[in-house]
Design an enzyme around this catalytic site. Structure first.
Site, PDB file in Angstrom:
ATOM      1  N   ARG A  81       0.808  -1.221   0.000  1.00  0.00           N
ATOM      2  CA  ARG A  81       0.000   0.000   0.000  1.00  0.00           C
ATOM      3  C   ARG A  81       0.845   1.276   0.000  1.00  0.00           C
ATOM      4  O   ARG A  81       0.334   2.363  -0.192  1.00  0.00           O
ATOM      5  CB  ARG A  81      -0.966  -0.024   1.203  1.00  0.00           C
ATOM      6  CG  ARG A  81      -2.033  -1.097   1.073  1.00  0.00           C
ATOM      7  CD  ARG A  81      -2.688  -1.428   2.414  1.00  0.00           C
ATOM      8  NE  ARG A  81      -1.883  -2.356   3.217  1.00  0.00           N
ATOM      9  CZ  ARG A  81      -2.260  -2.863   4.390  1.00  0.00           C
ATOM     10  NH1 ARG A  81      -3.428  -2.527   4.901  1.00  0.00           N
ATOM     11  NH2 ARG A  81      -1.466  -3.695   5.055  1.00  0.00           N
TER      12      ARG A  81
ATOM     13  N   SER B 279      44.527  38.160  -0.569  1.00  0.00           N
ATOM     14  CA  SER B 279      43.317  37.869  -1.344  1.00  0.00           C
ATOM     15  C   SER B 279      43.672  37.266  -2.688  1.00  0.00           C
ATOM     16  O   SER B 279      44.729  37.550  -3.243  1.00  0.00           O
ATOM     17  CB  SER B 279      42.527  39.155  -1.575  1.00  0.00           C
ATOM     18  OG  SER B 279      42.087  39.653  -0.339  1.00  0.00           O
TER      19      SER B 279
HETATM   20  C1  UD1 Z   1      -1.788  -6.106  11.154  1.00  0.00           C
HETATM   21  C2  UD1 Z   1      -2.749  -6.976  11.996  1.00  0.00           C
HETATM   22  C3  UD1 Z   1      -4.020  -6.170  12.250  1.00  0.00           C
HETATM   23  C4  UD1 Z   1      -3.679  -4.878  12.967  1.00  0.00           C
HETATM   24  C5  UD1 Z   1      -2.618  -4.092  12.200  1.00  0.00           C
HETATM   25  C6  UD1 Z   1      -2.147  -2.934  13.048  1.00  0.00           C
HETATM   26  C7  UD1 Z   1      -2.367  -9.307  11.338  1.00  0.00           C
HETATM   27  C8  UD1 Z   1      -2.894 -10.465  10.575  1.00  0.00           C
HETATM   28  N1  UD1 Z   1      -3.068  -8.181  11.263  1.00  0.00           N
HETATM   29  O1  UD1 Z   1      -2.434  -5.852   9.925  1.00  0.00           O
HETATM   30  O2  UD1 Z   1      -4.914  -6.935  13.061  1.00  0.00           O
HETATM   31  O3  UD1 Z   1      -4.851  -4.091  13.147  1.00  0.00           O
HETATM   32  O4  UD1 Z   1      -1.495  -4.921  11.875  1.00  0.00           O
HETATM   33  O5  UD1 Z   1      -1.331  -2.063  12.332  1.00  0.00           O
HETATM   34  O6  UD1 Z   1      -1.353  -9.423  11.993  1.00  0.00           O
HETATM   35  N2  UD1 Z   1       4.971  -8.818   8.161  1.00  0.00           N
HETATM   36  C9  UD1 Z   1       5.945  -9.793   8.075  1.00  0.00           C
HETATM   37  N3  UD1 Z   1       5.717 -10.908   7.347  1.00  0.00           N
HETATM   38  C10 UD1 Z   1       4.540 -11.136   6.705  1.00  0.00           C
HETATM   39  C11 UD1 Z   1       3.543 -10.139   6.802  1.00  0.00           C
HETATM   40  C12 UD1 Z   1       3.779  -9.006   7.551  1.00  0.00           C
HETATM   41  O7  UD1 Z   1       7.033  -9.643   8.650  1.00  0.00           O
HETATM   42  O8  UD1 Z   1       4.410 -12.172   6.067  1.00  0.00           O
HETATM   43  C13 UD1 Z   1       5.240  -7.604   8.960  1.00  0.00           C
HETATM   44  C14 UD1 Z   1       5.183  -6.318   8.165  1.00  0.00           C
HETATM   45  O9  UD1 Z   1       6.454  -5.985   7.643  1.00  0.00           O
HETATM   46  C15 UD1 Z   1       4.694  -5.314   9.193  1.00  0.00           C
HETATM   47  C16 UD1 Z   1       3.885  -6.138  10.161  1.00  0.00           C
HETATM   48  O10 UD1 Z   1       4.254  -7.478   9.943  1.00  0.00           O
HETATM   49  O11 UD1 Z   1       5.742  -4.696   9.893  1.00  0.00           O
HETATM   50  C17 UD1 Z   1       2.385  -5.977   9.942  1.00  0.00           C
HETATM   51  O12 UD1 Z   1       2.071  -6.347   8.623  1.00  0.00           O
HETATM   52  P1  UD1 Z   1       0.983  -5.568   7.779  1.00  0.00           P
HETATM   53  O13 UD1 Z   1       0.885  -6.217   6.461  1.00  0.00           O
HETATM   54  O14 UD1 Z   1       1.220  -4.120   7.834  1.00  0.00           O
HETATM   55  O15 UD1 Z   1      -0.333  -5.942   8.624  1.00  0.00           O
HETATM   56  P2  UD1 Z   1      -1.710  -5.164   8.657  1.00  0.00           P
HETATM   57  O16 UD1 Z   1      -2.503  -5.519   7.472  1.00  0.00           O
HETATM   58  O17 UD1 Z   1      -1.479  -3.743   8.926  1.00  0.00           O
HETATM   59 CA    CA Z   2       0.276  -2.472   9.170  1.00  0.00          CA
END
Ligand code: UD1
Ligand code: CA
Length: 539
Positions: free
Chosen positions: A39, A444
């Site tokens: 995103r 200078s």
């Molecule tokens: C996640 C939570 C959601 C919460 C939100 C808060 C889950 C399933 N959902 O959603 O409930 O409201 O955060 O901000 O956890 N990441 C990994 N490996 C992966 C996927 C993600 O390391 O396979 C890391 C990302 O780099 C990030 C964090 O996990 O730092 C959160 O991932 P992101 O995809 O942003 O989760 P959200 O959809 O925001």
């Molecule tokens: Ca997030």
């Protein structure tokens, strides 16, 4: 923290560890930082995007180190090497390596899968397995240490298996929603992701911040049971809440007083929002510490910068990177310093740009000074308008007050650099050093053809091109002797007004014809002298 709900424990202030700022025994931290962050619409992994000049992931890592000491693992994936480098650079001590363990998640199969990758790091060793884990998203830079400590305190007091941090938002879209039980206690029942939520669940305004405390014996066993049957086909970490409830375990929650703190950065808009909040926090911190800001809103200070007491920052000052400013300094408007150290009592006037340079006490610089990397300005030295320096050491009490370029130079104490002085340090291929001894006076418009050394106490007359080393205390004049022709200008004016242009042109032509052989002889001679000089030097 808001008053706890029935299932949350009272918030009577009693820290888990005897020292509220100390490390908590038995605690390990896992930071999830492997995602790309679609995103963001960026080529760069989301967690590397800076907030107040510091990669987003570092906010979680630094927080982790503060509460758990060296038991911190970071799960990396997208641009793993870059993320590893950024973490290593910030957390490594001068002699020791980084206390942070880096774990790779090869495929980004979800947050639950990410946490599972860290299992080997915490496998029972000498210290035994951690009794609990603090799990942090890598994209929540506004989260405060005191909130995390409160979460840990509640977890212990509640004897909970999982304790989550939540926030109530006006617009909860995009976040996982906290589904509460219908019983009077309104305990947490599960978390439903935005994309899996039905209309009723989407109306819930309480969100999961992405900060969890989970019991050691429960975490990895639960993660093994995750099922990726959901809208994104991912292993959701949030599913462990449902699993805990199903096996009769306690799940506690702490609701943020200030919901801003729970901001998760998924988009550039949220990144900009986080930037605003962090910038304000940083300004407040330095105002509270005794720094004056004439216009805080336009004063930009990066997260890692430090500033001494009674220093005054005027409007539109930008302090970046690892800059350190001492006490009693004044920085006037439109000045930007990146990775610099500035001593005490330094005055920097308007419109200066300094990078990776070191400025000692009681110096005066500006306006319009450009310091490129590797400059040292020693005590009580002065650098004035339109002076550019690079890899140059300007000695104690020396002055370069106007219009100069000083590059690759070592300049002694009490030196006067005249206006328009230039170190000619570059021959088109290589760079050469200029060394100027103590007490030298450069008139200078001096040009120093490097490599060249000017001995202490020497005096260089204005307009000199210094091509040879100068012995100490010598006088050097290298300029074309002056010729005065009495009445020449008056005769020229008379010619211009009295004689028609035709005659004038004819006259000029004869003169230039006469001069040509002489000039070309002179040019040839100069060229050969230059060549032999250069050859001598480079040998
Ligand atoms: C996640 C939570 C959601 C919460 C939100 C808060 C889950 C399933 N959902 O959603 O409930 O409201 O955060 O901000 O956890 N990441 C990994 N490996 C992966 C996927 C993600 O390391 O396979 C890391 C990302 O780099 C990030 C964090 O996990 O730092 C959160 O991932 P992101 O995809 O942003 O989760 P959200 O959809 O925001
Ligand atoms: Ca997030």
């Amino acid at each position: 923290m808001r008053r706890p709900r029935a299932t949350e424990v009272s918030t009577a202030k009693k820290p888990v560890s005897p020292d509220p700022q100390g490390k908590i025994a038995g605690l390990a931290v896992i930071v999830m930082a492997a995602g790309l962050g679609k995103r963001m619409r960026s080529k760069q992994a989301k967690v590397l995007h800076p907030v107040a000049g510091q990669a987003m992931v570092l906010y979680s890592v630094v927080l982790g180190l503060r509460v758990a000491g060296d038991r911190v693992a970071v799960v990396v994936g997208h641009q793993a090497d870059l993320v590893r480098q950024v973490i290593g650079r910030t957390t490594s001590g001068k002699s020791s390596g980084s206390p942070v363990a880096i774990v790779e998640q090869r495929e980004q199969l979800g947050t639950g899968h990410a946490v599972l990758q860290s299992r080997p790091v915490f496998a029972v060793g000498k210290r035994g397995a951690p009794s609990s884990y603090l799990i942090l998203n890598g994209d929540t830079p506004l989260l405060q240490e005191k909130t995390v400590r409160e979460l840990l305190r509640v977890h212990e007091a509640e004897h909970a298996t999982i304790t989550i941090l939540t926030a109530v938002l006006v617009d909860a879209s995009g976040y996982g929603r906290v589904v509460r039980e219908s019983s009077a206690e309104r305990g947490v029942s599960r978390i439903v992701e935005d994309r899996d939520a039905n209309a009723e669940e989407q109306a819930i305004r309480e969100i999961n911040v992405g900060t969890y405390v989970v019991d050691g014996e429960f975490l990895f066993n639960a993660l093994e049971k995750l099922d990726p049957t959901n809208a994104q086909g991912e292993y959701y970490l949030t599913e462990i809440i449902h699993l805990a409830k199903h096996t009769g375990r306690r799940v506690a929650a702490v609701v943020l007083d200030n919901p801003d703190e729970g901001l998760g950065v998924n988009t550039r808009r949220q990144l900009a929002e986080a930037e605003q909040v962090v910038r304000q926090q940083i300004r407040d911190r330095w105002l509270d510490a005794g720094v004056t800001m004439i216009d805080p809103a336009s004063t930009w200070i990066d997260a890692a910068v430090t500033i001494g007491r009674d220093t005054v920052l005027y409007s539109n000052v930008t302090l970046e990177g690892t800059t350190v400013i001492g006490e009693d300094c004044v920085l006037r408007s439109y000045t930007r310093l990146t990775d610099c150290t500035v001593g005490n009592g330094v005055e920097i006037l308007d419109h200066c740009l300094f990078t990776a340079s070191h400025i000692e006490d009681d110096t005066h610089l500006g306006p319009f000074v450009h310091l490129r990397p590797g400059v040292v300005v020693r005590k009580k030295a002065k650098v004035g308008n339109f002076v550019e320096m690079k890899k140059t050491d300007l000695g104690e009490g020396s002055k370069a007050n106007h219009l100069s370029y000083l590059g690759d130079a070592k300049i002694g104490k009490g030196v006067n650099i005249g206006a328009g002085t230039i170190t000619c340090n570059y021959d088109g291929a290589r760079k050469f050093q200029t060394v100027i001894g103590d007490g030298v006076f450069l008139g200078s418009d001096t040009q120093l053809i490097a490599p060249v050394t000017v001995g202490a106490g020497a005096f260089i007359a204005a307009g000199t091109t210094v091509t040879e080393d100068v012995p100490a205390d010598a006088l050097v004049i290298g300029r074309v002797p002056q010729v005065n022709r009495a009445g020449w200008a008056a005769r020229r004016r008379a010619l211009q007004t009295g004689v028609n242009r035709e005659t004038l042109n004819v006259k000029r032509k004869t003169e230039s014809t006469r001069l040509t052989p002489h000039l070309s002889r002179l040019a040839k001679k100069q060229a050969s002298v230059l060549e032999s000089n250069q050859a001598k030097k480079r040998r």
